[in-house]
Design an enzyme around this catalytic site. Structure first.
Site, PDB file in Angstrom:
ATOM      1  CB  ALA A  57      -0.989  -0.032   1.158  1.00 51.78           C
ATOM      2  CG  ASP A 241      -3.158  -3.639   1.525  1.00 57.81           C
ATOM      3  OD1 ASP A 241      -2.745  -4.611   2.179  1.00 57.81           O
ATOM      4  OD2 ASP A 241      -2.617  -3.234   0.476  1.00 57.81           O
ATOM      5  CG  ASN A 251      -2.127  -7.095   5.607  1.00 59.94           C
ATOM      6  OD1 ASN A 251      -1.596  -6.240   4.885  1.00 59.94           O
ATOM      7  ND2 ASN A 251      -1.441  -8.108   6.096  1.00 59.94           N
TER       8      ASN A 251
HETATM    9  O1  MRU Z   1      -1.100  -7.326  -3.020  1.00 56.77           O
HETATM   10  P1  MRU Z   1       0.045  -6.637  -2.330  1.00 56.77           P
HETATM   11  O2  MRU Z   1       1.324  -7.382  -2.435  1.00 56.77           O
HETATM   12  O3  MRU Z   1       0.149  -5.197  -2.745  1.00 56.77           O
HETATM   13  O4  MRU Z   1      -0.398  -6.661  -0.798  1.00 56.77           O
HETATM   14  C1  MRU Z   1       0.448  -6.104   0.158  1.00 56.77           C
HETATM   15  C2  MRU Z   1      -0.024  -6.274   1.542  1.00 56.77           C
HETATM   16  O5  MRU Z   1      -1.058  -6.843   1.834  1.00 56.77           O
HETATM   17  C3  MRU Z   1       0.819  -5.612   2.591  1.00 56.77           C
HETATM   18  O6  MRU Z   1       0.801  -6.334   3.777  1.00 56.77           O
HETATM   19  C4  MRU Z   1       0.268  -4.207   2.851  1.00 56.77           C
HETATM   20  O7  MRU Z   1       0.150  -3.496   1.653  1.00 56.77           O
HETATM   21  C5  MRU Z   1       1.093  -3.445   3.796  1.00 56.77           C
HETATM   22  S1  MRU Z   1       2.596  -2.997   3.067  1.00 56.77           S
HETATM   23  C6  MRU Z   1       3.505  -2.029   4.082  1.00 56.77           C
END
Ligand code: MRU
Length: 352
Positions: A57, A241, A251
C-alpha cells in the site's frame, strides 16, 4: 534497503523519480533477478501498479504520486484539466484496496490547484510527490522505533505477506521493527508465511531478510497454527492496506486467519501501518479480486535456471482469488504507527 550486488552492499529505495522517469525495483523479478524498471509516463506507472511491479500500500501510494507528477509534466497546456482528469482516473483504477493510493492522489491534487499557471503546477506536483516519498521513509523509521520496543531479545515473530522495504519506500512497516530489533543486536527469528497465491512472503520477505542477514524460515500458509500451538511464536506483526475508524483492517488474504489463531493461542497480534493507510470516512473496504491464474498456476525458476509457469490444477477447474481479507479490531492487540502504539479510540484525535 540493503541489497547485495556482486558481493557489495548498496542502498536502494524501492521507488524514486529521476527527471520524468519513475524508477522502481521490479518486484515481479525478485528473488530471481534484481532489476530496475523505468516507467516513462503515467500510463506505464499505472500499469506497473496493476501488474505489481510495485506493490504494497505505501509504495503504491508513492508510485501514484509520481504518476500524477508525470501526467502533469506531460499535460498539454490547452488540454491540461482533461489530461489530468484522465490520469487521475487511470491511476485510481489500479488497486482498489490500498488506501494510500487515494490518499496520495488527493493530497497532490490539493497542492497542484494552488499553482497559478501550468509551469507552477508542474513544480508543485513534482515537489509534493518527492516530499511524500521522503516522508514515507521517515514514517517507516518511526514505526520501526516504536515497534522495536515490543520485541524482546530471543523473540520469534510471525509475519504475513511482504510489509517490508519493498512495500514502502524504505524500511517497511511490519518489517521495520524487525529490522531495528536486529540492528540493535536482539537475537530474533522470523516465521515467514509463504503467502499464496503470489508468494510475497517466500519471494519478497524472505529475500529482504536474507539481504539483512536476519534468521528466518518460510512456512506454508496453513502451518502457522501448528507453530503457535507448540509455543514457538511470541508475536505476530503484519502490515495493512486500509484501516477503518473502528480498527477493521484489510491486509493480504490470510491475515484474518492468523489473527484469530493468535487470539486463540494468546499471542499478541500487531498491525504496523502509517497513518496514510487509515480511512476514517468509509464504513466498508473494497476488496480487490485478482486473476484466477494466480491460483491455477505457479511460477519460478526451473532447474535449468529458466523462468517458467506451471499449471497446478485440473484444466477445467476454476479459482476464486480475493486479494485481501479484513480483520476486526477485537483480534488486534494494537496498531504500530508513526504516532505511537495505538488503539482505535486514539485514531480520531490523532489523525486529522
Ligand atoms: O497485493 P500486495 O502485495 O500489494 O499486498 C500487500 C499487503 O497486503 C501488505 O501487507 C500491505 O500493503 C502493507 S505494506 C507495508
Amino acid at each position: 534497503m540493503r541489497v547485495k550486488i556482486g558481493g557489495k552492499i548498496k542502498n536502494f529505495r524501492t521507488i524514486w523519480m529521476k527527471g520524468k522517469t519513475v524508477r522502481m525495483i521490479d518486484q515481479t523479478k525478485l528473488p530471481y533477478k534484481f532489476e530496475i524498471y523505468d516507467s516513462l509516463d503515467f500510463k506505464q506507472t499505472a500499469e506497473a501498479i496493476k501488474k505489481m511491479i510495485v506493490r504494497g500500500a505505501p509504495a503504491i501510494g508513492v508510485a501514484a504520486g509520481f504518476g500524477i507528477a508525470q501526467a502533469i509534466l506531460d499535460a498539454p497546456e490547452d488540454r491540461f484539466e482533461e489530461f489530468l482528469k484522465h490520469a487521475v482516473e487511470t491511476l485510481r483504477d489500479t488497486r482498489p484496496t490500498a488506501q494510500n493510493l487515494f490518499w496520495t492522489i488527493d493530497r497532490i491534487l490539493k497542492i497542484v490547484i494552488k499553482g497559478k499557471n501550468v509551469s507552477e503546477k508542474k513544480k508543485l506536483a513534482v515537489d509534493e510527490a518527492n516530499k511524500i516519498a521522503d516522508e514515507d521513509v521517515e514514517t517507516c523509521k518511526k514505526i520501526g522505533e516504536y515497534g522495536d520496543k515490543l520485541i524482546k531479545d530471543g523473540d520469534k515473530i510471525l509475519t504475513h505477506c511482504n510489509a517490508g522495504a519493498l512495500a514502502t519506500v524504505d524500511y517497511g512497516t511490519a518489517l521495520a521493527p524487525i529490522r531495528f530489533a536486529h540492528y540493535e543486536g536482539k537475537k530474533i527469528f522470523v516465521f515467514v508465511d509463504e503467502t499464496r497465491p503470489r508468494c510475497q512472503g517466500s519471494r519478497l520477505t524472505a529475500w529482504e531478510l536474507s539481504q539483512e542477514g536476519i534468521e528466518h524460515a518460510i512456512i506454508a500458509d496453513n502451518a502457522a497454527g501448528y507453530f503457535m500451538q507448540k509455543g514457538e511464536i511470541d508475536l505476530v506483526i503484519v502490515g495493512a492496506d486500509r484501516i477503518l475508524s473502528n480498527g477493521l483492517t484489510a491486509n493480504k488474504i490470510g491475515t484474518y486467519e492468523k489473527a484469530v489463531l493468535a487470539k486463540e493461542n494468546e499471542i499478541p497480534f500487531y498491525v504496523a501501518a502509517p497513518t496514510s493507510s487509515f480511512d476514517l470516512k468509509s464504513k466498508e473496504i473494497p476488496i480487490e479480486k485478482r486473476s484466477q491464474d494466480e491460483i491455477l498456476y505457479m511460477f519460478g525458476l526451473n532447474d535449468e535456471g529458466k523462468f517458467s509457469r506451471v499449471r497446478i490444477a485440473p484444466k477445467k477447474s476454476q479459482a476464486l482469488n480475493p486479494a485481501f481479507d479484513t480483520t476486526p479490531a477485537k483480534f488486534i492487540t494494537s496498531f504500530i504507527t508513526e504516532k505511537g502504539i495505538l488503539k482505535p479510540k486514539d485514531f480520531r484525535k490523532l489523525f486529522k
